[in-house]
Design a protein around this motif. Structure first.
Motif, short mmCIF file in Angstrom:
data_model
loop_
_atom_site.label_atom_id
_atom_site.label_comp_id
_atom_site.label_asym_id
_atom_site.label_seq_id
_atom_site.Cartn_x
_atom_site.Cartn_y
_atom_site.Cartn_z
N LEU A 199 44.52 57.36 43.37
CA LEU A 199 44.12 57.73 44.73
C LEU A 199 43.71 56.49 45.52
N ALA A 200 43.01 55.58 44.88
CA ALA A 200 42.58 54.35 45.56
C ALA A 200 43.79 53.52 45.98
N VAL A 201 44.77 53.39 45.11
CA VAL A 201 45.97 52.62 45.44
C VAL A 201 46.74 53.31 46.56
N ILE A 260 35.06 47.85 45.06
CA ILE A 260 35.26 46.40 45.24
C ILE A 260 36.65 46.13 45.79
N ARG A 261 37.66 46.82 45.26
CA ARG A 261 39.03 46.65 45.76
C ARG A 261 39.13 47.03 47.23
N LYS A 262 38.51 48.16 47.60
CA LYS A 262 38.57 48.61 49.00
C LYS A 262 37.93 47.58 49.93
N VAL A 263 36.76 47.10 49.55
CA VAL A 263 36.06 46.13 50.40
C VAL A 263 36.87 44.85 50.52
N ASN A 264 37.35 44.33 49.40
CA ASN A 264 38.12 43.09 49.43
C ASN A 264 39.43 43.24 50.19
N SER A 283 29.38 48.62 39.87
CA SER A 283 30.08 49.05 38.66
C SER A 283 31.32 49.85 39.01
N ASP A 284 31.66 49.91 40.29
CA ASP A 284 32.80 50.68 40.74
C ASP A 284 33.92 49.74 41.21
N PHE A 329 28.45 39.42 45.81
CA PHE A 329 27.37 40.36 45.49
C PHE A 329 27.94 41.68 44.97
N ASP A 330 28.98 42.19 45.63
CA ASP A 330 29.61 43.43 45.16
C ASP A 330 30.19 43.28 43.77
#
Length: 126
Positions: free
Chosen positions: A87-89, A31-35, A26-27, A20-21
Motif C-alpha cells: 500500500l505504501a509503494v 520514513i519512506r513517505k517523508v523522504n 520504528s516505522d 531524527f526520523d
C-alpha cells in the motif's frame, strides 16, 4: 528567495528531520513517505531555480524508466506483512504521478517521459 543562509538553514533542518526520523522511528513506511516527499520538494525547488536562471531555455526532461515494474510490485505481494508495504509503494506511485502531472501541466517546469520495462507489441511511438 530565501538567500544563501536561508537555503542552507532550510536544508540543514530538512536533513535533521530525516536523520531524527531514521534514528527514532520504528516505522519504515513513514520514513519512506517523508523522504520521498522531501525528494519531490527538493526536485521541484531545483526545477524552479533552473526556470528562473534560464528563462529562455527548453524545459528539462524527467524520464521515469521501468515505471511498470514498480507498479506491479503491489500485485506480487502475497504475505500479509507485505500488505502495508504494498500500500505504501502504491501510494508513493500515485503521489509521483500527481507530482509529474503538476510539474508538466500545472507548473510548466518540466516535461515528463514515462518508459516501460518491456516494449509493448503493437504500440508504436509517435
Amino acid at each position: 528567495k530565501l538567500g544563501v543562509i536561508g537555503t542552507v538553514a532550510q536544508s540543514m533542518g530538512v536533513w535533521w528531520i530525516v536523520l531524527f526520523d531514521m534514528v527514532m522511528s520504528s516505522d519504515p513506511a513513514h520514513i519512506r513517505k517523508v523522504n520521498f516527499s522531501i525528494l519531490l520538494q527538493s526536485t521541484k525547488r531545483a526545477l524552479e531555480m533552473h526556470t528562473s536562471n534560464y528563462p529562455h531555455c527548453r524545459r528539462p526532461l524527467i524520464i521515469l524508466d521501468h515505471f511498470d515494474t514498480g507498479l506491479s510490485y503491489h500485485c506480487k505481494s502475497a504475505a500479509p506483512s507485505d500488505a502495508t508495504d504494498s500500500l505504501a509503494v502504491k501510494n508513493m506511485y500515485r503521489k509521483l504521478g500527481a507530482w509529474c502531472a503538476a510539474m508538466c501541466y500545472d507548473e510548466g517546469l518540466a516535461d515528463v517521459c514515462v518508459c516501460l520495462s518491456h516494449p509493448q507489441h503493437g504500440v508504436q511511438g509517435r
